[in-house]
Design an enzyme around this catalytic site. Structure first.
Site, short mmCIF file in Angstrom:
data_model
loop_
_atom_site.label_atom_id
_atom_site.label_comp_id
_atom_site.label_asym_id
_atom_site.label_seq_id
_atom_site.Cartn_x
_atom_site.Cartn_y
_atom_site.Cartn_z
N ASP A 195 -8.44 1.50 -7.70
CA ASP A 195 -8.91 2.78 -8.24
C ASP A 195 -9.40 2.54 -9.67
O ASP A 195 -8.65 2.07 -10.52
CB ASP A 195 -7.76 3.79 -8.25
CG ASP A 195 -8.24 5.21 -8.50
OD1 ASP A 195 -9.24 5.39 -9.23
OD2 ASP A 195 -7.61 6.15 -7.97
N GLU A 232 0.86 -1.19 0.00
CA GLU A 232 0.00 0.00 0.00
C GLU A 232 0.89 1.24 0.00
O GLU A 232 1.92 1.26 0.70
CB GLU A 232 -0.91 -0.01 1.23
CG GLU A 232 -1.79 1.22 1.41
CD GLU A 232 -2.70 1.45 0.24
OE1 GLU A 232 -2.50 2.48 -0.45
OE2 GLU A 232 -3.60 0.61 0.00
#
Length: 228
Positions: free
Chosen positions: A134, A84
């Site tokens: 995303d 991440e």
């Protein structure tokens, strides 16, 4: 060479929206990173890192880490590597790991593509998870979506034979694109009998965001492909 063509470094599948760290997240970063954190500049022997030989799964973009922590707690026989770029999410996952005293998770705070390319041995992963990436909904931004031909080629190298890639999205257009791109990779086979989407497996926890969306009638699409 292929990765350089497919993933030019000026195009990223993420933006570093750091946000503000809470006091608890900062404390976890200060006190727990040395326990769970991995340096992107070091080549690790992951069996030594975890102290055992076990099935190994990577989660790309774990968000706040809630799902990853739940999976790790429910499957202690599997080792997980979370990747991440957003530090608040990393801090939150560190809090959860310390609270639950979990030992089967390690974390990179770095670009997942670079980690896969440079730090993960070929034919070594039992699974790769990509949950709610995303979607980059604007057409001009579709080139930023992580699931592209170069990415599926990378997956096919890093997964063991029989290993799987599991993606989930609540954007139908992105799910359709992922299905099309993954279906073109000859070394990956769709686990869906109908060569389409799969039911959500029990091992993927429902997120609070996903539960709200389901109540509102929003769709979620899961794709699972296995390496031949």
């Amino acid at each position: 060479m292929l990765s350089e063509i497919q993933f030019p470094r000026k195009i990223k599948s993420f933006i570093r929206r750091q946000g503000r760290l809470t006091a608890g997240q900062q404390l976890a970063l200060d006190n727990q990173w040395h326990v769970y954190g991995l340096d992107p500049n070091i080549d690790y022997d992951f069996a030594e890192v975890f102290g055992r030989n076990a099935p190994r799964c990577i989660e790309i973009g774990f968000g706040n880490g809630e799902s990853l922590a739940k999976m790790a707690a429910a499957n202690p026989e599997i080792d997980y590597i979370g990747i991440e770029v957003h530090r608040p999410g990393v801090g939150h996952l560190l809090m959860l790991l310390a609270e639950k005293n979990l030992t089967n998770v390690r974390i990179y705070c770095h670009d997942a593509i670079e980690i896969l390319e440079k730090r993960v041995p070929d034919d070594s992963l039992s699974g790769v998870h990509l949950f709610f990436p995303d979607p980059w909904p604007k057409k001009k931004h579709h080139k930023r979506r992580i699931v592209q031909p170069g990415f599926t080629e990378l997956l096919s190298r890093k997964l063991k034979t029989g290993g799987y890639f599991h993606a989930a999205s609540d954007w139908q257009h992105y799910a359709e694109q992922m299905l099309a791109v993954l279906s073109e990779q000859k070394r990956l086979a769709n686990a869906s009998p109908g060569a389409a989407y799969c039911p959500r497996p029990d091992y993927r926890p429902l997120t609070k965001f996903e539960q709200r969306g389901i109540k509102l009638g929003h769709g979620v699409w899961d794709l699972i492909f296995r390496k031949l």
